[in-house]
Design a protein around this motif. Structure first.
Motif, PDB file in Angstrom:
ATOM      1  N   MET A 233       0.811  -1.171  -0.169  1.00  0.00           N
ATOM      2  CA  MET A 233       0.155  -0.048   0.100  1.00  0.00           C
ATOM      3  C   MET A 233       1.058   1.292  -0.094  1.00  0.00           C
ATOM      4  SD  MET A 233      -2.631   1.346   2.846  1.00  0.00           S
ATOM      5  CE  MET A 233      -3.742  -0.322   2.480  1.00  0.00           C
ATOM      6  N   LYS A 234       0.585   2.153  -0.929  1.00  0.00           N
ATOM      7  CA  LYS A 234       1.375   3.389  -1.002  1.00  0.00           C
ATOM      8  C   LYS A 234       0.791   4.341   0.090  1.00  0.00           C
ATOM      9  CE  LYS A 234       2.967   7.039  -4.093  1.00  0.00           C
ATOM     10  NZ  LYS A 234       2.939   7.376  -5.661  1.00  0.00           N
ATOM     11  N   ALA A 235       1.658   5.040   0.882  1.00  0.00           N
ATOM     12  CA  ALA A 235       1.218   5.932   1.685  1.00  0.00           C
ATOM     13  C   ALA A 235       1.885   7.375   1.591  1.00  0.00           C
ATOM     14  CB  ALA A 235       1.735   5.621   3.134  1.00  0.00           C
ATOM     15  N   ILE A 236       1.200   8.444   1.535  1.00  0.00           N
ATOM     16  CA  ILE A 236       1.918   9.725   1.356  1.00  0.00           C
ATOM     17  C   ILE A 236       1.616  10.678   2.409  1.00  0.00           C
ATOM     18  CG2 ILE A 236       1.785  11.667  -0.558  1.00  0.00           C
ATOM     19  CD1 ILE A 236       0.664   9.720  -2.450  1.00  0.00           C
ATOM     20  N   TRP A 237       2.359  11.695   2.729  1.00  0.00           N
ATOM     21  CA  TRP A 237       2.198  12.319   3.690  1.00  0.00           C
ATOM     22  C   TRP A 237       2.751  13.705   3.774  1.00  0.00           C
ATOM     23  CZ3 TRP A 237       4.152   7.381   4.113  1.00  0.00           C
ATOM     24  CH2 TRP A 237       5.264   7.330   3.956  1.00  0.00           C
ATOM     25  N   THR A 238       1.639  14.509   4.375  1.00  0.00           N
ATOM     26  CA  THR A 238       2.070  16.157   4.244  1.00  0.00           C
ATOM     27  C   THR A 238       1.935  16.685   5.611  1.00  0.00           C
ATOM     28  OG1 THR A 238      -0.225  16.614   3.780  1.00  0.00           O
ATOM     29  CG2 THR A 238       1.386  16.454   2.055  1.00  0.00           C
ATOM     30  N   SER A 239       2.551  17.584   6.096  1.00  0.00           N
ATOM     31  CA  SER A 239       2.372  18.379   7.283  1.00  0.00           C
ATOM     32  C   SER A 239       1.342  19.077   7.399  1.00  0.00           C
ATOM     33  CB  SER A 239       3.603  19.297   7.486  1.00  0.00           C
ATOM     34  OG  SER A 239       5.043  18.621   7.391  1.00  0.00           O
ATOM     35  N   ALA A 240       0.685  19.212   8.831  1.00  0.00           N
ATOM     36  CA  ALA A 240      -0.432  20.218   8.831  1.00  0.00           C
ATOM     37  C   ALA A 240      -0.238  20.839  10.291  1.00  0.00           C
ATOM     38  CB  ALA A 240      -1.712  18.929   9.001  1.00  0.00           C
ATOM     39  N   SER A 241      -0.180  22.193  10.183  1.00  0.00           N
ATOM     40  CA  SER A 241      -0.094  23.010  11.292  1.00  0.00           C
ATOM     41  C   SER A 241      -1.102  23.077  12.408  1.00  0.00           C
ATOM     42  CB  SER A 241       0.241  24.324  11.004  1.00  0.00           C
ATOM     43  OG  SER A 241       0.465  25.142  11.992  1.00  0.00           O
ATOM     44  N   THR A 242      -0.822  22.686  13.653  1.00  0.00           N
ATOM     45  CA  THR A 242      -1.979  22.769  14.499  1.00  0.00           C
ATOM     46  C   THR A 242      -1.702  23.989  15.608  1.00  0.00           C
ATOM     47  OG1 THR A 242      -0.553  21.168  15.744  1.00  0.00           O
ATOM     48  CG2 THR A 242      -2.349  20.122  14.549  1.00  0.00           C
ATOM     49  N   LEU A 243      -0.780  24.712  15.425  1.00  0.00           N
ATOM     50  CA  LEU A 243      -0.496  25.676  16.366  1.00  0.00           C
ATOM     51  C   LEU A 243      -1.687  26.879  16.428  1.00  0.00           C
ATOM     52  CD1 LEU A 243       3.142  26.551  15.575  1.00  0.00           C
ATOM     53  CD2 LEU A 243       2.096  25.269  17.460  1.00  0.00           C
ATOM     54  N   ALA A 244      -2.544  26.901  15.506  1.00  0.00           N
ATOM     55  CA  ALA A 244      -3.635  27.806  15.838  1.00  0.00           C
ATOM     56  C   ALA A 244      -4.578  27.733  16.777  1.00  0.00           C
ATOM     57  CB  ALA A 244      -4.444  28.117  14.202  1.00  0.00           C
TER      58      ALA A 244
ATOM     59  N   LEU B 272       1.712   2.506   9.740  1.00  0.00           N
ATOM     60  CA  LEU B 272       3.311   1.916  10.401  1.00  0.00           C
ATOM     61  C   LEU B 272       4.099   2.219   9.092  1.00  0.00           C
ATOM     62  CD1 LEU B 272       4.800  -0.155  11.761  1.00  0.00           C
ATOM     63  CD2 LEU B 272       4.069  -1.972  10.284  1.00  0.00           C
ATOM     64  N   ALA B 273       3.667   2.172   7.816  1.00  0.00           N
ATOM     65  CA  ALA B 273       4.555   2.640   6.777  1.00  0.00           C
ATOM     66  C   ALA B 273       5.109   3.958   6.755  1.00  0.00           C
ATOM     67  CB  ALA B 273       3.792   2.425   5.262  1.00  0.00           C
ATOM     68  N   PHE B 274       4.082   4.989   7.421  1.00  0.00           N
ATOM     69  CA  PHE B 274       4.553   6.366   7.498  1.00  0.00           C
ATOM     70  C   PHE B 274       5.768   6.225   8.760  1.00  0.00           C
ATOM     71  CE2 PHE B 274       3.321   9.934  10.403  1.00  0.00           C
ATOM     72  CZ  PHE B 274       4.163  10.886   9.731  1.00  0.00           C
ATOM     73  N   ALA B 275       5.254   5.579   9.869  1.00  0.00           N
ATOM     74  CA  ALA B 275       6.219   5.729  10.899  1.00  0.00           C
ATOM     75  C   ALA B 275       7.660   5.492  10.566  1.00  0.00           C
ATOM     76  CB  ALA B 275       5.730   4.806  11.890  1.00  0.00           C
ATOM     77  N   LYS B 276       7.739   4.292   9.528  1.00  0.00           N
ATOM     78  CA  LYS B 276       9.001   3.787   9.125  1.00  0.00           C
ATOM     79  C   LYS B 276      10.060   5.029   8.572  1.00  0.00           C
ATOM     80  CE  LYS B 276       7.866  -0.965   8.457  1.00  0.00           C
ATOM     81  NZ  LYS B 276       7.745  -1.913   7.498  1.00  0.00           N
ATOM     82  N   THR B 277       9.189   6.043   8.107  1.00  0.00           N
ATOM     83  CA  THR B 277       9.954   7.152   7.626  1.00  0.00           C
ATOM     84  C   THR B 277      10.640   8.265   8.583  1.00  0.00           C
ATOM     85  OG1 THR B 277       8.159   8.903   7.303  1.00  0.00           O
ATOM     86  CG2 THR B 277       8.451   7.171   5.558  1.00  0.00           C
ATOM     87  N   LEU B 278       9.859   8.037   9.989  1.00  0.00           N
ATOM     88  CA  LEU B 278      10.233   8.789  11.152  1.00  0.00           C
ATOM     89  C   LEU B 278      11.558   8.460  11.594  1.00  0.00           C
ATOM     90  CD1 LEU B 278       6.832   9.149  12.512  1.00  0.00           C
ATOM     91  CD2 LEU B 278       7.888  11.028  10.877  1.00  0.00           C
ATOM     92  N   PRO B 279      12.446   9.237  11.702  1.00  0.00           N
ATOM     93  CA  PRO B 279      14.029   8.781  12.303  1.00  0.00           C
ATOM     94  C   PRO B 279      13.814   8.730  13.730  1.00  0.00           C
ATOM     95  CG  PRO B 279      13.977  11.181  11.812  1.00  0.00           C
ATOM     96  CD  PRO B 279      12.644  10.847  11.159  1.00  0.00           C
ATOM     97  N   TYR B 280      12.776   9.132  14.665  1.00  0.00           N
ATOM     98  CA  TYR B 280      12.891   9.206  16.014  1.00  0.00           C
ATOM     99  C   TYR B 280      11.927   7.714  16.219  1.00  0.00           C
ATOM    100  CZ  TYR B 280       8.630  11.645  14.876  1.00  0.00           C
ATOM    101  OH  TYR B 280       7.380  12.231  14.386  1.00  0.00           O
ATOM    102  N   VAL B 281      11.542   6.840  15.371  1.00  0.00           N
ATOM    103  CA  VAL B 281      10.617   5.815  15.520  1.00  0.00           C
ATOM    104  C   VAL B 281      11.519   4.523  15.300  1.00  0.00           C
ATOM    105  CG1 VAL B 281       8.484   4.625  15.035  1.00  0.00           C
ATOM    106  CG2 VAL B 281       8.499   7.236  15.387  1.00  0.00           C
ATOM    107  N   ASP B 282      11.336   3.668  16.098  1.00  0.00           N
ATOM    108  CA  ASP B 282      11.954   2.410  15.901  1.00  0.00           C
ATOM    109  C   ASP B 282      10.382   1.332  15.691  1.00  0.00           C
ATOM    110  OD1 ASP B 282      13.266  -0.244  16.095  1.00  0.00           O
ATOM    111  OD2 ASP B 282      13.669  -0.055  18.202  1.00  0.00           O
ATOM    112  N   THR B 283      10.597   1.120  14.475  1.00  0.00           N
ATOM    113  CA  THR B 283       9.473   0.029  14.213  1.00  0.00           C
ATOM    114  C   THR B 283       9.652  -1.474  13.977  1.00  0.00           C
ATOM    115  OG1 THR B 283      10.093   0.266  11.725  1.00  0.00           O
ATOM    116  CG2 THR B 283       8.310   1.838  12.677  1.00  0.00           C
ATOM    117  N   SER B 284      10.978  -1.545  14.599  1.00  0.00           N
ATOM    118  CA  SER B 284      11.191  -2.951  14.794  1.00  0.00           C
ATOM    119  C   SER B 284      10.787  -3.612  16.092  1.00  0.00           C
ATOM    120  CB  SER B 284      12.757  -3.302  14.908  1.00  0.00           C
ATOM    121  OG  SER B 284      13.649  -2.631  16.018  1.00  0.00           O
ATOM    122  N   ARG B 285      10.296  -2.680  16.965  1.00  0.00           N
ATOM    123  CA  ARG B 285       9.636  -3.099  18.166  1.00  0.00           C
ATOM    124  C   ARG B 285       8.466  -2.195  18.259  1.00  0.00           C
ATOM    125  NH1 ARG B 285      12.233  -2.840  23.448  1.00  0.00           N
ATOM    126  NH2 ARG B 285      12.996  -0.743  22.692  1.00  0.00           N
TER     127      ARG B 285
END
Length: 394
Positions: A1-12, A159-172
């Protein structure tokens, strides 16, 4: 499955709820939509959007962008992952069901060192409307199989998105969920994806109606059949937590579901907890004092031994609990906010920060919630008082 992500600001969202860190909600407070509370700066809250493709009961396929809320500890990680999944309101309330934050569960997990990703699935909040991949048909002839596929597909995209995040360990990683989110967790375990080490099901199932059919869900035997079949391919251990006064399922149906899962070969530790609140179905949010010990033991078996329970400090000699003028916060906060703490019932807790923040809570998980209310805007806080003792030291 292809997953595409974009940022969404929540500061407002910050300005509308400036005072939320000053006074806590009651012990029965439910998970909040993100527009109901300021961004949780201390949990490094972010919202990202990912693309998911799902198919409904009738074979209609859609690709939608869904929001994923992210909470994580301080530091660079990588942190083990929890994907937490939300429930499903009854039909007449679903249009008002916003993104579910599960703040207190998320705080507990971040405190244990996890990064938490919480997707809002297709058909809810941002994508509510003309497409519902969780429709299971009529009450007497429900087909939950396609729903189980659709919800697990969205976990796999997360999970596929999480694998792109450098601060996430998807091996556990673990999958968790409440109500329909519990069904989501079960469906995900049945796929035995790489790195999945365990799962927790809070009040999971489908087909309940606490108002129209209390304790009598639609076609519960269909879930029995589904879970017995899914268990054949499941390998990760699970913890199943239900409450005696769950108005969606009642006390007996979940036991039959668990029997079906284990009969199919699935591994699940099952507990029915005592009645909590008016309806124990959502007790993951307001009965933490009772369910957290089960989670602590389960997670420790999987190697996650960092305590998630915040220790109560010993009483200090700084002041008596009713010496209001000694509390090191602004006078207005002392006279209003701290006096509310003194008037609240036990158990109770009061927390303060070095720049004037304060938070208080009574009832369930009082210490954790008081610190959470205080720290929401990013200020580090310490407990000032617990029950009838001042525990703060300069």
């Amino acid at each position: 499955m292809k997953a595409i992500w974009t940022s969404a600001s929540t500061l407002a969202r910050l300005a509308a709820v400036l005072l939320l860190g000053l006074w806590g909600a009651g012990a029965g407070a439910q998970a909040q939509a993100p527009d109901e509370a300021a961004v949780l700066r201390d949990l490094r809250e972010q919202t990202q959007f990912i693309s998911v493709t799902v198919t409904d009961l009738y074979g209609k396929q859609q690709t939608r962008q869904i929001p994923v809320m992210i909470f994580r500890p301080a530091g660079d990680g990588p942190f083990p992952l929890v994907i937490m999944n939300h429930g499903r309101a009854t039909a007449e309330k679903r249009s008002a069901q916003g993104r579910q934050r599960y703040e207190w569960l998320s705080r507990y997990l971040v405190g244990k060192g996890f990064a938490v990703l919480l997707p809002t699935r297709v058909g809810y909040a941002d994508t509510y409307g003309d497409f519902d991949p969780e429709d299971t048909g009529s009450c007497q002839s429900r087909r939950p199989g396609p729903m189980a596929v659709a919800v697990a597909d969205q976990v796999m995209a997360t999970l596929a998105f999480a694998k792109t995040l450098p601060y996430v360990d998807t091996s556990r990683w673990l999958v968790m969920g409440q109500s329909a989110g519990g069904l989501t967790a079960v469906a995900t375990v049945s796929r035995h994806p790489p790195g999945l080490v365990g799962a927790i099901n809070f009040s999971g199932g489908s087909g309940g109606d606490p108002d129209g059919r209390p304790r009598n869900p639609c076609s519960p035997q269909q879930i029995e059949s589904l879970w017995k079949e899914q268990a054949r391919s499941a390998t990760a251990p699970m913890l199943w937590l239900y409450w005696e006064n769950d108005l969606y399922w009642g006390p007996d149906v979940p036991r039959r579901w668990h029997e079906a899962w284990t009969a199919g070969g699935g591994k699940a530790e099952f507990h029915t907890l005592a009645a909590a609140g008016q309806n124990g179905h959502g007790a993951v949010n307001f009965d933490m004092d009772h369910w957290v010990p089960y989670a602590e033991a389960f997670l420790a078996k999987l190697g996650f031994e960092t305590p998630g329970v915040i220790a109560r400090p010993p009483a200090s000699s700084f002041a008596a609990v009713d010496e209001v003028d000694k509390v090191p916060v602004h006078a207005a906060t002392r006279e209003g906010h701290y006096r509310k703490f003194l008037a609240s019932k036990l158990p109770r807790a009061y927390a303060i920060g070095p720049k004037g923040a304060a938070g208080t809570a009574s009832g369930d998980w009082a210490i954790g919630r008081a610190l959470g209310f205080c720290q929401r805007k990013g200020e580090p806080c310490k407990l000032y008082a617990v029950d009838n003792d001042v525990v703060w030291t300069p």
